[in-house]
Design an enzyme around this catalytic site. Structure first.
Site, PDB file in Angstrom:
ATOM      1  N   GLY A 174      15.086 -24.609  50.889  1.00  0.00           N
ATOM      2  CA  GLY A 174      14.453 -24.581  52.215  1.00  0.00           C
ATOM      3  C   GLY A 174      13.782 -25.902  52.540  1.00  0.00           C
ATOM      4  N   VAL A 203      10.460 -26.788  52.697  1.00  0.00           N
ATOM      5  CA  VAL A 203       9.408 -27.178  51.754  1.00  0.00           C
ATOM      6  C   VAL A 203      10.041 -27.508  50.402  1.00  0.00           C
ATOM      7  CG1 VAL A 203       7.330 -26.426  50.546  1.00  0.00           C
ATOM      8  CG2 VAL A 203       7.692 -25.750  52.924  1.00  0.00           C
ATOM      9  N   GLN A 263       9.877 -19.919  48.638  1.00  0.00           N
ATOM     10  CA  GLN A 263      10.844 -19.026  49.270  1.00  0.00           C
ATOM     11  C   GLN A 263      10.278 -18.306  50.496  1.00  0.00           C
ATOM     12  OE1 GLN A 263      13.948 -18.907  48.516  1.00  0.00           O
ATOM     13  NE2 GLN A 263      14.459 -17.324  49.993  1.00  0.00           N
ATOM     14  N   ARG A 289      -2.636 -15.966  49.243  1.00  0.00           N
ATOM     15  CA  ARG A 289      -3.750 -16.905  49.453  1.00  0.00           C
ATOM     16  C   ARG A 289      -5.138 -16.285  49.448  1.00  0.00           C
ATOM     17  NH1 ARG A 289      -1.179 -19.986  54.505  1.00  0.00           N
ATOM     18  NH2 ARG A 289       0.490 -21.042  53.380  1.00  0.00           N
ATOM     19  N   CYS A 309      -0.469 -25.203  56.559  1.00  0.00           N
ATOM     20  CA  CYS A 309      -0.256 -26.657  56.701  1.00  0.00           C
ATOM     21  C   CYS A 309      -1.306 -27.337  57.589  1.00  0.00           C
ATOM     22  CB  CYS A 309       1.146 -26.938  57.200  1.00  0.00           C
ATOM     23  SG  CYS A 309       1.745 -25.813  58.449  1.00  0.00           S
ATOM     24  N   GLN A 344       1.989 -28.620  66.747  1.00  0.00           N
ATOM     25  CA  GLN A 344       2.705 -28.419  65.494  1.00  0.00           C
ATOM     26  C   GLN A 344       4.225 -28.586  65.648  1.00  0.00           C
ATOM     27  OE1 GLN A 344      -0.636 -25.119  64.298  1.00  0.00           O
ATOM     28  NE2 GLN A 344       1.230 -25.043  63.121  1.00  0.00           N
ATOM     29  N   GLU A 387      -1.945 -17.782  62.838  1.00  0.00           N
ATOM     30  CA  GLU A 387      -2.087 -19.213  62.526  1.00  0.00           C
ATOM     31  C   GLU A 387      -3.515 -19.689  62.840  1.00  0.00           C
ATOM     32  OE1 GLU A 387       0.368 -20.849  61.134  1.00  0.00           O
ATOM     33  OE2 GLU A 387       0.056 -22.978  61.504  1.00  0.00           O
ATOM     34  N   LYS A 417      -6.190 -18.302  60.367  1.00  0.00           N
ATOM     35  CA  LYS A 417      -6.225 -18.948  59.048  1.00  0.00           C
ATOM     36  C   LYS A 417      -7.234 -20.094  58.998  1.00  0.00           C
ATOM     37  CE  LYS A 417      -1.423 -17.827  57.844  1.00  0.00           C
ATOM     38  NZ  LYS A 417      -0.030 -18.309  57.918  1.00  0.00           N
ATOM     39  N   ARG A 467       3.071 -24.920  69.252  1.00  0.00           N
ATOM     40  CA  ARG A 467       4.306 -25.528  68.723  1.00  0.00           C
ATOM     41  C   ARG A 467       4.814 -26.516  69.766  1.00  0.00           C
ATOM     42  NH1 ARG A 467       5.443 -24.916  63.813  1.00  0.00           N
ATOM     43  NH2 ARG A 467       5.653 -22.657  63.836  1.00  0.00           N
ATOM     44  N   HIS A 507       2.515 -32.458  61.900  1.00  0.00           N
ATOM     45  CA  HIS A 507       1.612 -31.748  62.805  1.00  0.00           C
ATOM     46  C   HIS A 507       0.472 -32.673  63.229  1.00  0.00           C
ATOM     47  CE1 HIS A 507       3.784 -28.266  61.831  1.00  0.00           C
ATOM     48  NE2 HIS A 507       2.925 -27.603  61.078  1.00  0.00           N
TER      49      HIS A 507
HETATM   50  P1  NAP Z   1      12.914 -22.192  54.957  1.00  0.00           P
HETATM   51  O1  NAP Z   1      13.253 -23.609  55.279  1.00  0.00           O
HETATM   52  O2  NAP Z   1      13.270 -21.157  55.971  1.00  0.00           O
HETATM   53  O3  NAP Z   1      13.580 -21.824  53.534  1.00  0.00           O
HETATM   54  C1  NAP Z   1      13.341 -20.613  52.860  1.00  0.00           C
HETATM   55  C2  NAP Z   1      14.644 -20.102  52.216  1.00  0.00           C
HETATM   56  O4  NAP Z   1      15.572 -19.707  53.217  1.00  0.00           O
HETATM   57  C3  NAP Z   1      15.445 -21.094  51.392  1.00  0.00           C
HETATM   58  O5  NAP Z   1      14.882 -21.301  50.147  1.00  0.00           O
HETATM   59  C4  NAP Z   1      16.802 -20.429  51.310  1.00  0.00           C
HETATM   60  O6  NAP Z   1      16.773 -19.452  50.259  1.00  0.00           O
HETATM   61  C5  NAP Z   1      16.893 -19.687  52.641  1.00  0.00           C
HETATM   62  N1  NAP Z   1      17.817 -20.298  53.620  1.00  0.00           N
HETATM   63  C6  NAP Z   1      18.609 -19.591  54.459  1.00  0.00           C
HETATM   64  N2  NAP Z   1      19.293 -20.407  55.272  1.00  0.00           N
HETATM   65  C7  NAP Z   1      18.964 -21.668  54.953  1.00  0.00           C
HETATM   66  C8  NAP Z   1      19.361 -22.940  55.445  1.00  0.00           C
HETATM   67  N3  NAP Z   1      20.236 -23.085  56.447  1.00  0.00           N
HETATM   68  N4  NAP Z   1      18.814 -24.041  54.884  1.00  0.00           N
HETATM   69  C9  NAP Z   1      17.918 -23.935  53.880  1.00  0.00           C
HETATM   70  N5  NAP Z   1      17.518 -22.740  53.385  1.00  0.00           N
HETATM   71  C10 NAP Z   1      18.028 -21.611  53.902  1.00  0.00           C
HETATM   72  O7  NAP Z   1      11.370 -22.023  54.713  1.00  0.00           O
HETATM   73  P2  NAP Z   1      10.220 -23.162  54.537  1.00  0.00           P
HETATM   74  O8  NAP Z   1       9.844 -23.728  55.837  1.00  0.00           O
HETATM   75  O9  NAP Z   1      10.644 -24.082  53.444  1.00  0.00           O
HETATM   76  O10 NAP Z   1       8.981 -22.249  54.085  1.00  0.00           O
HETATM   77  C11 NAP Z   1       8.916 -21.627  52.803  1.00  0.00           C
HETATM   78  C12 NAP Z   1       7.507 -21.049  52.643  1.00  0.00           C
HETATM   79  O11 NAP Z   1       6.551 -22.087  52.700  1.00  0.00           O
HETATM   80  C13 NAP Z   1       7.104 -20.032  53.730  1.00  0.00           C
HETATM   81  O12 NAP Z   1       6.308 -19.030  53.182  1.00  0.00           O
HETATM   82  C14 NAP Z   1       6.284 -20.876  54.679  1.00  0.00           C
HETATM   83  O13 NAP Z   1       5.362 -20.099  55.416  1.00  0.00           O
HETATM   84  C15 NAP Z   1       5.574 -21.782  53.694  1.00  0.00           C
HETATM   85  N6  NAP Z   1       5.127 -23.052  54.280  1.00  0.00           N
HETATM   86  C16 NAP Z   1       5.982 -23.756  55.064  1.00  0.00           C
HETATM   87  C17 NAP Z   1       5.546 -24.953  55.604  1.00  0.00           C
HETATM   88  C18 NAP Z   1       6.452 -25.772  56.481  1.00  0.00           C
HETATM   89  O14 NAP Z   1       5.966 -26.782  56.991  1.00  0.00           O
HETATM   90  N7  NAP Z   1       7.709 -25.426  56.683  1.00  0.00           N
HETATM   91  C19 NAP Z   1       4.268 -25.419  55.321  1.00  0.00           C
HETATM   92  C20 NAP Z   1       3.415 -24.681  54.484  1.00  0.00           C
HETATM   93  C21 NAP Z   1       3.874 -23.496  53.965  1.00  0.00           C
HETATM   94  P3  NAP Z   1      18.015 -19.106  49.328  1.00  0.00           P
HETATM   95  O15 NAP Z   1      18.532 -20.387  48.725  1.00  0.00           O
HETATM   96  O16 NAP Z   1      17.427 -18.184  48.311  1.00  0.00           O
HETATM   97  O17 NAP Z   1      18.993 -18.465  50.247  1.00  0.00           O
END
Ligand code: NAP
Length: 376
Positions: A14, A16, A77, A106, A139, A166, A246, A249, A272, A279
């Protein structure tokens, strides 16, 4: 049984997770243990390419028996995964470190929100006292604390109102791609008129784009509405008092990270915007006293090595205090610092930070390093 330390990574693909892997590669973060990669959707497929490391095929992220043999689990994840797997894993006897990007754990008493440049002492004490669950903060909260740690440390903050701007990346990989697709869509509808040798009529461009924004063909599966050339003043679900989750938090996480004796209220509207990554936040800070501006600048600047004070002039601001300038870096610029006309105890300031770095991946990378010091 070998004594090799084993660290499992879930959610590495993903937003992150991929930024975390980049940072770990840059900092030799895979040295000294065996990294194993898990997935919720691609079991048996190839893991990430890491130079010099033979990464085995992806393992099942729901296999408790396999996970419980690990020393440390790093999950990027998401909250649904944490809620499903973490309780089963602890119930199955997993005693290792669980380091998480999601919000699910958290606010649990048994979990510390990690942001080590700001709360290293709390992390160290927690580990000494047996805490093994660590979650990264929201974040915008982490970025605000990174920017204004100096003011909190000197007891200068009575309350904060924060208005956020954001980026799409805060919503994950799919939303980021959707923003790019929306941008392309809007560009396409005006492409023909922009190549007209007779010149571009701005009103025609505006009408064509507005028709698309208000029409039904622009892709919106993830955001629900167009974000490109627009904004969305709502992030996450509603909570009872009219705030979004959001916004909620802000107070709860910041006070937990800082372990404040007296609650410091932090509230505002989270919005957003069509930035890809990083951000921004505009803050009104009610100070506990009328401190001089040069002292305030010094307090902010001396909190840690990543702060960069941006002088309050146009050139410095437009070049140094934007998502475009900051994305991909660890720098936390703070600018537009001035006393407000409301009164001498009211300070305003603007800050930007790459929320995939300090807002997510970097505290996790650093926490993993700290955890490794406690596993043998
Ligand atoms: P994300 O990009 O949606 O990725 C999460 C999971 O989605 C991946 O590990 C993958 O799991 C699956 N996935 C499905 N389609 C995908 C694609 N096209 N590309 C990549 N992955 C895909 O989520 P994220 O933004 O990294 O956030 C993960 C966690 O961190 C969440 O709880 C979020 O709230 C938290 N967080 C995010 C941020 C931020 O800025 N984004 C900041 C702080 C905290 P599989 O490989 O298992 O399928």
């Amino acid at each position: 049984m070998s004594n090799t330390i084993r660290v499992g990574f879930v959610g590495w693909r993903g937003m992150v997770g991929s930024v975390l892997l980049d940072r770990m590669t840059a900092e030799n973060g895979f040295d000294g243990y065996e990294p194993l990669f898990f997935t919720t959707s691609q079991v048996g497929q190839r893991g990430p390419y890491l130079s010099g490391i033979n990464v085995p095929p992806l393992k099942d992220a729901f296999n408790i028996d396999e996970l419980k043999e690990l020393d440390i689990i790093v999950s990027c994840q998401g909250g649904d995964y944490t809620n499903e797997v973490h309780p089963k894993l602890r119930a199955a006897g997993f005693k290792g470190f669980w380091i998480d990007a999601a919000s699910a754990l958290r606010m649990n008493d048994s979990c510390i929100i990690m942001l080590d440049p700001v709360n290293r002492e709390i992390i160290d004490n927690g580990i000494k006292n047996g805490v093994r669950d660590f979650a990264g903060g929201n974040c915008t909260v982490s970025l605000m604390l990174m920017a204004f740690a100096g003011l909190f440390k000197h007891g200068l903050v009575e309350w904060i109102s924060s208005m956020t701007y954001q980026a799409a990346s805060g919503a994950g990989a799919r939303n980021m791609i959707e923003l790019a697709v929306q941008m392309a869509h809007l560009t396409n509808v005006t492409a023909k008129m922009r190549t007209n040798p007779a010149g571009v009529n701005a009103l025609d461009v505006d009408k064509a784009m507005t028709a698309e924004l208000q029409g039904t063909t622009i892709p919106r599966m993830n955001f629900g509405v167009p974000l490109a050339a627009s904004l969305i003043p709502w992030i996450d679900s509603a909570v009872e008092n009219g705030q979004t989750r959001e916004e909620w938090k802000g107070t709860v996480e910041a006070n937990k990270i800082l372990n404040t004796k007296k609650n410091i209220p932090i509230d505002g509207i989270c919005v957003r915007i069509g930035a890809m990554r990083s951000h921004s936040q505009a803050l009104t800070i009610k100070m506990t006293k009328d401190a001089p501006l040069d002292e305030i600048n010094d307090m902010i600047a001396s909190a840690h090595e990543w702060i960069k004070i941006i002088p309050n002039d146009k050139e410095s601001t437009i070049n140094g205090l934007t998502p475009a300038a900051v994305s991909g870096t660890l720098t936390i610029p703070v600018g537009r610092i001035r006393k407000m006309n409301i009164g001498p105890e009211y300070l305003t300031a603007f800050t930007v930070g790459d929320q995939l770095l300090w807002g997510a991946a970097e505290p996790i990378r650093r926490m993993l390093k700290i955890a490794l010091e406690h596993v043998s």
